[in-house]
Design an enzyme around this catalytic site. Structure first.
Site, PDB file in Angstrom:
ATOM      1  CD  GLU A 235      -1.244   0.066   3.696  1.00 20.11           C
ATOM      2  OE1 GLU A 235      -1.731   1.124   4.133  1.00 20.11           O
ATOM      3  OE2 GLU A 235      -1.515  -1.054   4.152  1.00 20.11           O
ATOM      4  CG  HIS A 284      -4.256  -0.778   0.497  1.00 23.45           C
ATOM      5  ND1 HIS A 284      -4.392   0.597   0.462  1.00 23.45           N
ATOM      6  CD2 HIS A 284      -4.259  -1.120   1.803  1.00 23.45           C
ATOM      7  CE1 HIS A 284      -4.470   1.058   1.701  1.00 23.45           C
ATOM      8  NE2 HIS A 284      -4.400   0.036   2.526  1.00 23.45           N
TER       9      HIS A 284
END
Length: 381
Positions: A235, A284
């Site tokens: 992420e 994500h």
């Protein structure tokens, strides 16, 4: 067709939307949410608009290359987020112009539905068990939760036991045919992560996310090789070149965020790179509906997809939620823990522009919390 306008909208709870207009009346939407730094990302979006205004929106790859590389300084979350939002919007325009969903423009779907997971909270095992059971009852077959709160560099045996107790509660609630994942959120040092993940092995989590901070990526291999638990991260990695060392370290799951990693164009390339390492992709996406729509378009074309994140009901969404800015929220109706393939042109959603404009008049100033240890020193959130 040329681009004639660029507008940005900061909307609750913590999102930033982008609208790109054309002289043909076709508009595209993107999401430039950079959590806690929305005004910074907004400035970057408008700094880049000189590269887009007056140009052909269908030259998506040329726009990506130019926006990413035209400045002397490249990369990082701010630029990558701004480029991502434009990339979402241009793909949205291309799909609407051609009357097809983006996944068809990317070569067509490889699946009919995408498995998604839900976030659950809970600071004690009883709360985790309750939330996991309710999520399972709602049809989801996988959940993710934070592994811990504030931790010291080498925390106590009691803190290890607390993580294990939460995991045990999740495993019992989800059952042997369900999954739970634990997000370490970069709160663990490398030795602490190795200690705890080893203890988690009998509970068989789907994956452990971000066991160490991204700046300590050179220690990822130490964690990977110390356990049989699949390790996930990504992420806070913003390009293929950022992902390459993590893939070489042996991660099992890559987690590009298509609002931060260069959008649909770069997200697809990251997924392809991951495939060459026998690594699965779990995008994500604890963000807004535009980011989710863009990410799902890639997910439907990704052979090595594992599962997808979505933010409906997540603890951040206190003043607005995932479906509040859509004309038809049914596109994100999750059934049996899956999301069906969207068929509408572009990103597959219709943004409720009136609702967006009303929300942008209020805006937001969301910030992540700042944690400190008992001695007053900064603690990772």
């Amino acid at each position: 067709m040329i681009i004639t306008g660029v507008e940005t909208f900061p909307v609750a709870p913590r999102w930033l939307f982008l609208k790109v207009s054309t002289d043909a009346g076709v508009t595209g939407w993107g999401e430039a949410t950079l959590e806690g730094r929305v005004e910074t990302a907004r400035a970057a979006v408008h700094e880049l608009e000189d590269l887009y205004l007056g140009t052909d929106p269908l030259r998506i790859e040329d726009h990506w290359q130019t926006a990413w590389k035209a400045g002397f300084y490249r990369g990082g979350p701010v630029l990558a987020t701004a480029v991502s939002a434009y990339d979402h919007a241009l793909w949205d325009i291309a799909g609407k112009h051609r009357g097809a969903p983006v996944h068809e423009l990317l070569g067509g779907a490889v699946r009919d539905r995408v498995r998604v997971y839900s976030w659950i909270g809970g600071d004690v095992p009883a709360e985790v068990a309750e939330h996991a059971a309710a999520t399972r009852e709602a049809g989801f077959t996988a959940v993710k939760m934070n592994a811990s709160g504030r931790l010291t560099a080498l925390d106590t045996s009691a803190s290890v036991d607390r993580v294990l107790a939460l995991a045990e509660a999740a495993r019992e609630a989800m059952g042997p045919d369900g999954d739970f994942a634990m997000d370490f959120h970069g709160r663990f040092t490398t030795p602490m992560a190795r200690r705890v993940i080893h203890e988690l092995e009998p509970l068989r989590p789907l994956f452990v996310e971000e066991p160490v901070l991204p700046e300590y990526g050179h220690r990822l291999r130490d964690v990977v090789e110390s356990t049989t638990v699949p390790i996930a991260c990504g992420e806070r990695l913003f390009s293929r070149t950022d992902f390459l060392p993590a893939l070489q370290a042996g991660i099992a799951v890559a987690q590009p965020d298509l609002a931060h990693c260069g959008g649909i164009s770069e997200g697809r390339r990251i997924a392809s790179l991951a495939e060459t390492f026998d690594v699965q992709v779990a995008p994500h996406c604890p963000l807004g509906p535009i980011a989710l729509a863009a990410s799902l378009q890639v997910a439907f074309t990704t052979p090595n997809l594992l599962i997808h994140e979505q933010s409906l009901g997540i603890h951040y969404n206190t003043t607005a939620d995932l479906l509040d800015y859509l004309v038809d929220p049914a596109v994100f109706r999750f059934a049996d823990g899956h999301c069906a393939r969207p068929s509408a042109p572009g990103l597959g959603i219709e943004v409720d522009e009136a609702a967006v404009r009303r929300a942008a008049e209020v805006g937001h100033r969301w910030r992540g919390p700042v944690w400190r240890h008992p001695d007053g020193a900064f603690a990772e959130w």
